[in-house]
Design an enzyme around this catalytic site. Structure first.
Site, PDB file in Angstrom:
ATOM      1  N   ASP A 154       0.818  -1.209   0.000  1.00 56.54           N
ATOM      2  CA  ASP A 154       0.000   0.000   0.000  1.00 56.54           C
ATOM      3  C   ASP A 154       0.854   1.262   0.000  1.00 56.54           C
ATOM      4  OD1 ASP A 154      -2.902   1.174   0.668  1.00 56.54           O
ATOM      5  OD2 ASP A 154      -1.447   2.190   1.957  1.00 56.54           O
ATOM      6  N   ALA A 182      -5.002   2.112  -1.044  1.00 53.61           N
ATOM      7  CA  ALA A 182      -4.669   1.299  -2.224  1.00 53.61           C
ATOM      8  C   ALA A 182      -5.072  -0.158  -2.002  1.00 53.61           C
ATOM      9  CB  ALA A 182      -3.178   1.412  -2.535  1.00 53.61           C
ATOM     10  N   ASP A 183      -4.785  -0.683  -0.820  1.00 47.45           N
ATOM     11  CA  ASP A 183      -5.155  -2.066  -0.513  1.00 47.45           C
ATOM     12  C   ASP A 183      -6.665  -2.267  -0.548  1.00 47.45           C
ATOM     13  OD1 ASP A 183      -3.019  -3.883  -0.116  1.00 47.45           O
ATOM     14  OD2 ASP A 183      -2.450  -2.872   1.721  1.00 47.45           O
ATOM     15  N   ILE A 184      -7.374  -1.468   0.231  1.00 44.25           N
ATOM     16  CA  ILE A 184      -8.823  -1.640   0.311  1.00 44.25           C
ATOM     17  C   ILE A 184      -9.484  -1.276  -1.008  1.00 44.25           C
ATOM     18  CG2 ILE A 184     -10.930  -0.917   1.488  1.00 44.25           C
ATOM     19  CD1 ILE A 184      -9.141  -2.695   3.168  1.00 44.25           C
ATOM     20  N   ALA A 187      -9.117  -4.148  -3.286  1.00 41.88           N
ATOM     21  CA  ALA A 187     -10.049  -5.208  -2.898  1.00 41.88           C
ATOM     22  C   ALA A 187     -11.449  -4.934  -3.443  1.00 41.88           C
ATOM     23  CB  ALA A 187     -10.090  -5.337  -1.379  1.00 41.88           C
TER      24      ALA A 187
END
Length: 411
Positions: A154, A182-184, A187
């Site tokens: 991230d 960025a991660d979420i 997802a």
């Protein structure tokens, strides 16, 4: 008077939307596991395939322990899943996966590009076993391009996508967003793509490959910032809590602390001047339009804070809301979760775990009225469901012992 039914009450006669959908979760840490949990919450049977030694890296992350060996981070991203430990570096481990793929609808993995192909479990290989398979790869920078082989987290995605360049305050040091956007974000984008591809596969019988990346996802959030750049040629810079399309729209300091408010159009601006008893501001040529208020943002905020200094944040929030002007307090996480609204929205839920006992989880971010998400299973212990899954595959005890001897489940 007719009363509204409980928005989280489940109609037992209606199955969850993804009931009967089988998902293979070959991912670790955040973006992949979070996407698969969203699918699981909607009823999918998600089988988490983990390395035998330690499992998902997040099980041992975060630097503190609860009663067992799994971190709170893992427990917050892996509910409603089953776990099997497979050593996919062994032929025996891959053989078990191949059998699972034949009955699967979706596979999600987040290994570095090229790893799955070297292991013989890439899309091209697995789609021959199951042409309807939807196969999603999540990576830092995507499967192609000059940066594809870089390790991606991230932090790197925020920095290299441009997001970090507009986060923080002018002339301050680099600052990342406080939450892993960025991660979420990846997802969420991956979940939307997977569901679209699955709908298509149900109609055509043909699955497809999905290439999702933290880098692309972070850039996709940059609508306002890149619009300014493409529209004016000016490079966007950090603005603190301000908004580059409207002013005043940011945190303001009252007599005791900061609060947030937004007078984003001419009507709200005029109301604001009335509420703070500064009618002369509506005639000030520096603030006559949204564009002028943006151009003179610093002096505008300075002028407004002179008025806001007369009362507390709570008082101003009350006055502004009464006038129809958006405003609110800046809450900590404990305050947000424990607020009357956070409690009403059920943003903290309780899960019974076989080792930890009752544990908290973040509640469902969207509410489905007819078939609301359910917690059907606690986050799984490592390899907890191995025997159950092998039995479903028709692997008897003798075959299991043979697979064990061949290293399928680790040393």
């Amino acid at each position: 008077m007719k009363t509204e039914s409980n928005p989280t009450a489940h109609d037992a006669a209606r199955p969850l939307p993804l009931a009967g959908v089988r998902v293979l979760d070959i991912s670790q840490v955040m973006a992949g596991p979070y996407a698969c949990m969203l699918l699981a919450d909607l009823g999918a049977d998600v089988v988490k395939i983990e390395p035998p030694e330690g499992g998902d890296q997040t099980r041992g992350a975060m630097g503190f322990k609860l009663k067992g060996s799994d971190s709170m981070g893992f427990l917050n991203m892996n509910r409603n899943k089953r776990s099997i430990a497979l050593d996919l570096k062994t032929a025996a481990g891959r053989e078990v996966l191949y059998r699972m793929v034949k009955d699967a609808d979706i596979l999600v993995e987040n290994y570095r590009p090229g790893v799955m192909k070297r292991l013989g479990i890439d899309y091209e290989t697995l789609s021959k076993l199951n042409p309807a398979l939807v196969y999603a790869s999540i990576s830092g920078f995507g499967q192609t391009g000059p940066w594809a082989s870089r390790p991606g987290f991230d932090l790197m995605a925020q920095a290299m996508s441009g997001v970090m360049s507009v986060t923080g305050y002018p002339d301050g040091p680099p600052v990342k967003a406080g939450v892993p956007v960025a991660d979420i974000g990846c997802a969420l984008f991956a979940t939307y793509a997977v569901l679209a591809a699955h709908i298509g596969a149900k109609a055509s019988g043909q699955g497809q490959y999905i290439d999702a990346s933290l880098f692309d996802s972070a850039m996709a959030f940059s609508v306002w910032d890149v619009s300014e750049y493409w529209g004016t040629g000016r490079q966007p810079e950090p603005l603190g809590t301000s908004n580059r399309m409207s002013a005043p729209y940011q945190a303001m300091k009252a007599s005791d602390r900061y609060f947030v408010m937004g007078a984003t159009n001419q009507k709200l601006w005029q109301k604001l001047c009335t509420v703070i008893e500064r009618p002369e501001l509506t005639d000030d040529p520096r603030f006559a339009t949204v564009a002028l208020r943006l151009a003179n943002r610093l002096v505008l905020v300075e002028s407004l804070e002179q008025s806001f200094a007369a009362r507390s944040a709570d008082e101003w929030i009350e006055y502004l809301l009464e006038a129809g002007i958006p405003a609110g307090p800046i809450l900590t996480y404990p305050q947000a979760f424990e607020s009357d609204h956070g409690v009403h929205r059920q943003m903290r839920i309780e899960i019974e775990h076989p080792v930890e006992g009752t544990i908290p989880n973040i509640g469902f971010a969207v509410k489905l009225r007819g078939t609301p998400q359910q917690v059907r299973r606690p986050p799984p212990l490592l390899a907890e469901h191995t025997q159950e899954i092998l039995e479903e595959l028709g692997i008897d005890l003798a075959q299991r012992r043979e697979l064990q001897a061949s290293g399928a489940f680790g040393a």
